[in-house]
Structure formats: structure tokens, C-alpha cells
Design an enzyme around this catalytic site. Structure first.
Site, short mmCIF file in Angstrom:
data_model
loop_
_atom_site.label_atom_id
_atom_site.label_comp_id
_atom_site.label_asym_id
_atom_site.label_seq_id
_atom_site.Cartn_x
_atom_site.Cartn_y
_atom_site.Cartn_z
CB SER A 1 -0.93 -0.10 1.39
OG SER A 1 -1.85 0.89 0.94
CG ASP B 1 -7.22 -2.31 -3.80
OD1 ASP B 1 -7.83 -1.49 -2.59
OD2 ASP B 1 -5.86 -2.22 -3.68
CG HIS C 1 -6.26 -2.16 0.23
ND1 HIS C 1 -5.52 -1.43 -0.87
CD2 HIS C 1 -5.33 -1.66 1.34
CE1 HIS C 1 -4.27 -0.69 -0.50
NE2 HIS C 1 -4.46 -0.82 1.09
#
Length: 433
Positions: free
Chosen positions: A234, A367, A396
């Protein structure tokens, strides 16, 4: 007289059909629709309730949808030379991916990994790093056993998400796998995260890579000339991408032999808008903001005692969303005019061409942070050292596999193969290009 078909008979037939369809995806739609009609007919004429009919029909239709649209091989966007490199050294990237069947939607697939997967046992040795501006970072090291160590030291540098660190379950899984492969792993804990003390009124953001550069310097001071493979999750993936783009422009990659980026957004403006949608606002936005604010609260004295701050810390700790946090803290702290300018600077889509080491990005089409329409597929096919692997489902940082996703995820499998490929065969790709 026609024999009565019992509910037990129906369940047995249903289970057997599941086994058959698991290996015959092309027939899945026809089979499930046929089963739906069959079960509905017999349930109706065996005096079953309408609820049972609707439930069985719904399950069959969902499973048909799952097998037709989610059980697929990942899509890979890259140039032909990189594709051949992956085919040779990373076969999992070309295998059918079976997302956990009972996780419905990107939000559920994101949370299922965190709730179900356990932290694997990893023994860390913490190193505190003092930075040039007086700030502090903590590095958590974990080494393979002597029996696994073979040859020169290879380093896996792990960079967690927005508020994560060495304690996250996805972190421990990668570090555990790295040790199994004989690699030394080190986790970079950002300022104020994972029990890292905040010693200056300066935090971190998605565009400043000076802390990562400092960490790489520490690594090479401890292990001169060692190759480094970076895993960025991320925000960690955004920072790793930013670093590669900048180092590619300057011609200095600091011994980095490859990068695996997982669930990193490439268009931060779109990500901000996605996180303002009602469901994402409740499930992600509020929680992440509360974690950021909590980290500030734990170090509030640093800000109270500082002179010349360009922001109001009392106003910052009252924010509820990430957009507010960025506007009230990140923008003034790092010299932007507004958060939109910050998001533009944090977006890396147009700078991927500067990357000069093997770089593989993994993103899921569902996501909530970075859906498929926000992924720069064209830019990946235009860059010789970059590849984008996308799945239709995964959420995610999810990418859970199997019926009960407690085992290795797709990320774990890709990491094992791609890191080994970069350490052992990275020169093959450079030789071609």
C-alpha cells in the site's frame, strides 16, 4: 409411485457437483444453472418452503458468477521480455487464482485476511536509526537460521502500509517466508509507527523518500555491497515506487535488485475519492484516520513544544477523514498548496518509465483503494522494467486463497518466486533490455 428425494440426497449431489466443477470451469455456468433448476423443482414438489428455494437458487447463481468471473489467471501488463522472464521464474503469475469463495466484494476480501490469518512467529532485533534532521526510525531485523543461510547475505526490505509496521500479520508472513528462503529481512517502521518514538515534529507522507534512502544507507553500512529486494505494501509500495522513479532518473538504485509492490495506488486523487464513498468511509477511512490521530496523540508533546509550526496540531487531532488529515497536516508540513497538489505529486503513473530495476506491481480489480479503472495499464506496457499483475478479486492487501484463507496468499507465493528471480536471475532481464 415416484420416490421422494430427501434433502440429504440433494446436499450430497450438490457436494459432488462442486468437486466436478472445481476442475471444469468452462462448464460451471451451465452446471450451476442446471443444478439451480433441478434443486428448485424438487424442493418445491417436496413441500419445502419458499425460503429454501430462494436460498438454494441464490447460492447456485452466486457460485456460477464466482466461477465465471473470478476464477481466472491474472492479467499481466508488461513488455514481452519481462513476460518471458516471469514465465520462466514466476509460474504462479500464470496460474489460475481461486479467491476465497465466501468472501463477497473487495471490502470483505480485504478484511478476511486480517481477521483470519495469524501472525507467524518472527523474532525481531530492533535497531534505532537517528536521521539527519533529528528524526527517528526503527528497523526490525530478522535473520534465517544458520542451516538456511547459504552464500552472501541477501536483504529483503519490507515497507508496511499507512499505519502499519513489523507487527502486522502480512508483515510477519513475508518476513517468515524470507527467512525460509535464506534471506535476512528488515522492516522499516515509519516515524511514530510500531512503537517508534517521534523525536521531531515531522512525520511522513507518500512523496518524501529521504527516510527510505537513509534506511538503504544503514543496510549497506551493515552489509556492504549486499543486494536488496524491496516489498512495499500500500503506502509502502507508493514510497518504493517513488524511490525507484527518482533513483532511475539519477542513475542510482543503491543496490536494489527488484521491487514487489502490493495494492499500491498509482492515481492518488482517485484513491482519495474512492475512500470518500460511503462503504469505504466507514470500513477504511475513519479507522485509518483514527490510527494516524492516535499516533499523533501519543507524541503530542513534541508538537506542543515546537516553534514555528505551519499547522494547528489541536485542529489536526480532531479530524475524522484522511482528506482532512492531508489538508490540515500533510499539506502544510511538506509545503504543498493543497491536498490536490499533494495527490498529483504522489501519483506515479507517468514516472514509471524511469524505473531501471525489475518491478512487479500486484493489484486487485476490486480493491476499494485502487480499482482496476485507476491502474495505469498502458504505462506498464510502455516500460521495459515494469510489470503489472491484476486479479479480478482480491481486495486491498487481501489476495486470500482457498476455502479457509489461513495459509499462504497469492502475495506470499509471488513474493517467494519473484524475489528469488531478482536475486538469482535479475541480470537476464537487464541483458535483454
Amino acid at each position: 409411485m415416484t420416490a421422494m428425494i430427501t434433502r440429504s440426497d440433494l446436499l450430497t449431489a450438490f457436494a459432488n457437483s462442486m468437486i466436478f466443477i472445481y476442475q471444469h470451469k468452462l462448464l460451471s455456468s451451465v452446471v450451476f444453472i442446471s443444478l439451480s433448476i433441478y434443486f428448485t423443482y424438487h424442493l418445491v414438489f417436496s413441500a419445502s418452503t419458499l425460503f429454501h428455494v430462494a436460498l438454494m437458487s441464490g447460492i447456485c447463481l452466486y457460485l456460477a458468477y464466482y466461477w465465471m468471473f473470478h476464477v481466472q489467471k491474472p492479467d499481466i501488463y508488461c513488455q514481452e521480455a519481462f513476460r518471458r522472464f516471469l514465465e520462466c521464474h514466476c509460474p504462479t503469475a500464470f496460474s489460475v487464482y481461486y479467491p476465497t469463495v465466501w468472501t463477497v466484494g473487495g471490502h470483505v476480501r480485504s478484511f478476511s485476511r486480517g481477521f483470519i490469518q495469524r501472525r507467524l512467529p518472527v523474532q525481531y532485533e530492533r535497531e534505532t536509526v537517528k536521521l539527519a534532521d533529528g528524526g527517528t526510525l526503527c528497523l526490525d531485523w530478522t535473520k534465517p537460521s544458520k542451516q538456511q543461510t547459504n552464500g552472501s547475505t541477501k536483504i529483503v526490505l519490507f515497507m508496511a502500509g499507512l499505519t502499519g509496521g513489523s507487527k502486522e500479520n502480512y508483515t510477519t508472513r513475508i518476513c517468515h517466508k524470507a527467512n525460509e528462503l535464506g534471506y535476512t529481512a528488515v522492516v522499516m517502521n515509519n516515524r511514530g509507527c510500531a512503537d517508534t518514538p517521534l523525536t521531531t515534529p515531522m512525520t511522513y507522507c507518500a512523496t518524501v523518500t529521504a527516510d527510505l534512502q537513509a534506511v538503504l544507507s544503514v543496510i549497506h553500512k551493515r552489509y556492504p555491497n549486499c543486494p536488496v529486494f524491496i516489498v512495499g505494501i500500500s503506502l509502502g509500495g507508493v514510497l518504493a515506487t517513488q524511490y525507484l522513479c527518482k533513483s532511475g532518473e539519477s542513475g542510482n538504485d543503491a543496490g536494489v535488485v527488484g521491487v514487489l509492490s502490493v495494492s499500491a495506488p498509482f492515481d492518488c486523487m482517485t484513491t482519495s475519492l474512492q475512500l470518500e464513498l460511503p462503504l469505504s468511509l466507514v470500513t477504511f477511512n475513519y479507522f485509518l484516520t483514527s490510527q494516524l490521530v492516535r499516533n499523533l496523540h501519543q507524541n503530542i508533546d513534541i508538537f506542543k513544544k515546537a516553534d514555528g509550526l505551519t499547522f494547528d496540531i489541536d485542529a489536526v487531532v480532531q479530524v475524522k477523514t484522511l482528506a482532512e488529515f492531508d489538508e490540515k497536516l500533510v499539506v502544510p508540513m511538506f509545503g504543498y498548496n493543497d491536498r490536490f497538489e499533494y495527490y498529483m505529486d504522489a501519483s506515479t503513473s507517468e514516472r514509471l518509465k524511469h524505473i531501471s530495476v525489475p518491478y512487479l506491481a500486484m493489484n486487485a480489480g476490486d480493491d476499494p483503494f485502487a480499482p482496476h479503472f485507476a491502474l495505469p495499464t498502458q504505462q506498464f506496457t510502455s516500460s521495459q522494467y515494469t510489470a503489472l499483475l491484476t486479479t479480478t478479486a482480491g481486495g486491498h492487501i487481501g489476495f486470500a486463497d482457498s476455502i479457509w484463507p489461513s495459509g499462504p496468499t497469492l502475495v506470499d507465493k509471488i513474493f517467494a518466486e519473484f524475489s528469488t528471480a531478482c536475486f538469482e536471475h535479475g541480470n537476464e532481464l537487464k541483458a535483454v533490455n
